[in-house]
Design a protein around this motif. Structure first.
Motif, PDB file in Angstrom:
ATOM      1  N   TYR A 122       0.841  -1.193   0.000  1.00  0.00           N
ATOM      2  CA  TYR A 122       0.000   0.000   0.000  1.00  0.00           C
ATOM      3  C   TYR A 122       0.877   1.245   0.000  1.00  0.00           C
ATOM      4  CZ  TYR A 122      -3.631  -3.345   0.991  1.00  0.00           C
ATOM      5  OH  TYR A 122      -4.479  -4.411   0.902  1.00  0.00           O
ATOM      6  N   ALA A 123       0.374   2.314  -0.600  1.00  0.00           N
ATOM      7  CA  ALA A 123       1.134   3.552  -0.745  1.00  0.00           C
ATOM      8  C   ALA A 123       0.997   4.415   0.506  1.00  0.00           C
ATOM      9  CB  ALA A 123       0.649   4.322  -1.970  1.00  0.00           C
ATOM     10  N   SER A 124       2.133   4.651   1.175  1.00  0.00           N
ATOM     11  CA  SER A 124       2.158   5.524   2.344  1.00  0.00           C
ATOM     12  C   SER A 124       1.793   6.939   1.933  1.00  0.00           C
ATOM     13  CB  SER A 124       3.560   5.493   2.962  1.00  0.00           C
ATOM     14  OG  SER A 124       3.656   6.439   3.996  1.00  0.00           O
ATOM     15  N   ASN A 125       1.039   7.616   2.799  1.00  0.00           N
ATOM     16  CA  ASN A 125       0.593   8.991   2.585  1.00  0.00           C
ATOM     17  C   ASN A 125      -0.335   9.119   1.380  1.00  0.00           C
ATOM     18  OD1 ASN A 125       2.008   9.768   4.856  1.00  0.00           O
ATOM     19  ND2 ASN A 125       3.826  10.260   3.688  1.00  0.00           N
ATOM     20  N   ASP A 126      -0.921   8.003   0.985  1.00  0.00           N
ATOM     21  CA  ASP A 126      -1.948   7.998  -0.050  1.00  0.00           C
ATOM     22  C   ASP A 126      -3.040   7.013   0.378  1.00  0.00           C
ATOM     23  OD1 ASP A 126      -3.379   8.384  -2.420  1.00  0.00           O
ATOM     24  OD2 ASP A 126      -2.203   6.891  -3.500  1.00  0.00           O
ATOM     25  N   GLU A 127      -2.687   5.726   0.463  1.00  0.00           N
ATOM     26  CA  GLU A 127      -3.649   4.704   0.874  1.00  0.00           C
ATOM     27  C   GLU A 127      -3.673   4.504   2.389  1.00  0.00           C
ATOM     28  OE1 GLU A 127      -4.166   1.441  -2.444  1.00  0.00           O
ATOM     29  OE2 GLU A 127      -2.032   1.740  -2.007  1.00  0.00           O
ATOM     30  N   PHE A 128      -2.639   4.950   3.082  1.00  0.00           N
ATOM     31  CA  PHE A 128      -2.618   4.863   4.540  1.00  0.00           C
ATOM     32  C   PHE A 128      -1.665   5.899   5.115  1.00  0.00           C
ATOM     33  CE2 PHE A 128       1.237   2.511   3.799  1.00  0.00           C
ATOM     34  CZ  PHE A 128       1.993   2.684   4.942  1.00  0.00           C
ATOM     35  N   PHE A 129      -1.887   6.211   6.393  1.00  0.00           N
ATOM     36  CA  PHE A 129      -1.025   7.103   7.167  1.00  0.00           C
ATOM     37  C   PHE A 129      -0.786   6.454   8.517  1.00  0.00           C
ATOM     38  CE2 PHE A 129      -3.094   9.854   4.172  1.00  0.00           C
ATOM     39  CZ  PHE A 129      -2.155  10.827   3.859  1.00  0.00           C
ATOM     40  N   THR A 130       0.391   6.629   9.078  1.00  0.00           N
ATOM     41  CA  THR A 130       0.601   6.167  10.442  1.00  0.00           C
ATOM     42  C   THR A 130      -0.087   7.142  11.388  1.00  0.00           C
ATOM     43  OG1 THR A 130       2.730   7.302  10.530  1.00  0.00           O
ATOM     44  CG2 THR A 130       2.771   4.958  10.026  1.00  0.00           C
ATOM     45  N   PHE A 131      -0.668   6.607  12.448  1.00  0.00           N
ATOM     46  CA  PHE A 131      -1.240   7.457  13.486  1.00  0.00           C
ATOM     47  C   PHE A 131      -0.103   8.214  14.157  1.00  0.00           C
ATOM     48  CE2 PHE A 131      -4.950   4.823  13.241  1.00  0.00           C
ATOM     49  CZ  PHE A 131      -5.970   5.491  13.892  1.00  0.00           C
ATOM     50  N   GLN A 132      -0.406   9.399  14.628  1.00  0.00           N
ATOM     51  CA  GLN A 132       0.528  10.131  15.479  1.00  0.00           C
ATOM     52  C   GLN A 132      -0.079  10.136  16.864  1.00  0.00           C
ATOM     53  OE1 GLN A 132       3.550  11.023  14.418  1.00  0.00           O
ATOM     54  NE2 GLN A 132       2.912  10.049  12.514  1.00  0.00           N
ATOM     55  N   PRO A 133       0.520   9.646  17.883  1.00  0.00           N
ATOM     56  CA  PRO A 133       1.788   8.936  17.853  1.00  0.00           C
ATOM     57  C   PRO A 133       1.584   7.453  17.569  1.00  0.00           C
ATOM     58  CG  PRO A 133       1.051   9.197  20.100  1.00  0.00           C
ATOM     59  CD  PRO A 133       0.010   9.845  19.233  1.00  0.00           C
ATOM     60  N   SER A 134       2.505   6.858  16.866  1.00  0.00           N
ATOM     61  CA  SER A 134       2.523   5.421  16.659  1.00  0.00           C
ATOM     62  C   SER A 134       3.953   4.964  16.822  1.00  0.00           C
ATOM     63  CB  SER A 134       2.024   5.051  15.262  1.00  0.00           C
ATOM     64  OG  SER A 134       2.124   3.649  15.067  1.00  0.00           O
ATOM     65  N   PRO A 135       4.195   4.002  17.685  1.00  0.00           N
ATOM     66  CA  PRO A 135       5.572   3.541  17.847  1.00  0.00           C
ATOM     67  C   PRO A 135       6.049   2.787  16.606  1.00  0.00           C
ATOM     68  CG  PRO A 135       4.090   2.123  19.063  1.00  0.00           C
ATOM     69  CD  PRO A 135       3.264   3.261  18.518  1.00  0.00           C
ATOM     70  N   ALA A 136       7.339   2.802  16.397  1.00  0.00           N
ATOM     71  CA  ALA A 136       7.931   2.010  15.320  1.00  0.00           C
ATOM     72  C   ALA A 136       7.739   0.537  15.643  1.00  0.00           C
ATOM     73  CB  ALA A 136       9.403   2.343  15.177  1.00  0.00           C
ATOM     74  N   GLY A 137       7.746  -0.277  14.629  1.00  0.00           N
ATOM     75  CA  GLY A 137       7.620  -1.706  14.851  1.00  0.00           C
ATOM     76  C   GLY A 137       7.556  -2.445  13.536  1.00  0.00           C
ATOM     77  N   ASP A 138       7.832  -3.730  13.597  1.00  0.00           N
ATOM     78  CA  ASP A 138       7.770  -4.598  12.436  1.00  0.00           C
ATOM     79  C   ASP A 138       6.870  -5.759  12.816  1.00  0.00           C
ATOM     80  OD1 ASP A 138       8.110  -6.143  10.210  1.00  0.00           O
ATOM     81  OD2 ASP A 138      10.281  -6.281  10.351  1.00  0.00           O
ATOM     82  N   VAL A 139       5.634  -5.718  12.367  1.00  0.00           N
ATOM     83  CA  VAL A 139       4.653  -6.725  12.746  1.00  0.00           C
ATOM     84  C   VAL A 139       4.213  -7.487  11.499  1.00  0.00           C
ATOM     85  CG1 VAL A 139       2.372  -7.134  13.743  1.00  0.00           C
ATOM     86  CG2 VAL A 139       3.808  -5.285  14.632  1.00  0.00           C
ATOM     87  N   THR A 140       4.369  -8.790  11.536  1.00  0.00           N
ATOM     88  CA  THR A 140       3.826  -9.663  10.507  1.00  0.00           C
ATOM     89  C   THR A 140       2.944 -10.665  11.235  1.00  0.00           C
ATOM     90  OG1 THR A 140       5.794  -9.420   9.128  1.00  0.00           O
ATOM     91  CG2 THR A 140       4.344 -11.293   8.651  1.00  0.00           C
ATOM     92  N   ALA A 141       1.645 -10.590  10.971  1.00  0.00           N
ATOM     93  CA  ALA A 141       0.693 -11.457  11.664  1.00  0.00           C
ATOM     94  C   ALA A 141      -0.593 -11.497  10.841  1.00  0.00           C
ATOM     95  CB  ALA A 141       0.394 -10.906  13.060  1.00  0.00           C
ATOM     96  N   PRO A 142      -1.422 -12.512  11.076  1.00  0.00           N
ATOM     97  CA  PRO A 142      -2.726 -12.524  10.413  1.00  0.00           C
ATOM     98  C   PRO A 142      -3.541 -11.301  10.834  1.00  0.00           C
ATOM     99  CG  PRO A 142      -2.264 -14.668  11.383  1.00  0.00           C
ATOM    100  CD  PRO A 142      -1.213 -13.716  11.891  1.00  0.00           C
ATOM    101  N   VAL A 143      -4.368 -10.834   9.920  1.00  0.00           N
ATOM    102  CA  VAL A 143      -5.280  -9.723  10.190  1.00  0.00           C
ATOM    103  C   VAL A 143      -6.634 -10.314  10.547  1.00  0.00           C
ATOM    104  CG1 VAL A 143      -6.455  -7.743   9.154  1.00  0.00           C
ATOM    105  CG2 VAL A 143      -4.044  -8.173   8.638  1.00  0.00           C
ATOM    106  N   GLN A 144      -7.244  -9.777  11.599  1.00  0.00           N
ATOM    107  CA  GLN A 144      -8.557 -10.258  12.017  1.00  0.00           C
ATOM    108  C   GLN A 144      -9.529  -9.084  12.059  1.00  0.00           C
ATOM    109  OE1 GLN A 144      -8.568 -12.807  15.456  1.00  0.00           O
ATOM    110  NE2 GLN A 144     -10.791 -12.737  15.648  1.00  0.00           N
TER     111      GLN A 144
END
Length: 137
Positions: A18-40
């Motif tokens: 997905y395109a950052s700053n087009d299809e999604f934005f990170t919440f402010q504040p949102s901590p950094a992280g690398d998450v790979t998991a199923p979506v529910q």
């Protein structure tokens, strides 16, 4: 402050970035992280009703059956973003994707700030009009 551009990817069944700053934005504040998991999905109203009515993530009971460690997919709606974020955290979500509800005027993602309150896990606000956002359900 982000140290590198945020990335949101669907890895299966059909990979998509997905395109950052087009299809999604990170919440402010949102901590950094690398998450790979199923979506529910959490109590979604699809297709959306003509007026905002979604209560997705507004009550802890919306997370009944939610598997801790998964990424919570939550629809924008009738309660504050902070409530949805907090409830997903209590349910054990490893990340949060909140997508815009889907009615005219409530489809595009946009940058938002929920204040100084810290959620502890990565979270993004996604576009609700992009069909591929809904394929992760």
């Amino acid at each position: 402050m982000e140290n590198s551009p945020p990335v949101l990817q669907q890895v299966s069944p059909t990979p998509k970035t997905y395109a950052s700053n087009d299809e999604f934005f990170t919440f402010q504040p949102s901590p950094a992280g690398d998450v790979t998991a199923p979506v529910q999905a959490v109590d979604l109203t699809l297709p959306p009703t003509p007026t905002p009515t979604s209560t997705s993530g507004c009550e802890m009971s919306d997370f009944n059956g939610f598997v801790a460690g998964r990424i919570a997919l939550i629809q924008r709606g009738t309660c504050p973003f902070a409530t949805k974020v907090r409830n997903a955290g209590f349910a054990g979500a490893s990340g949060r994707i909140i997508f815009n509800e889907g009615q005219p005027g409530r489809t595009d993602a946009f940058p938002l700030d929920i204040g100084e309150w810290r959620a502890g896990i990565p979270m993004v606000f996604a576009d609700g009009s992009t069909p591929s956002v809904r394929t992760v359900i």
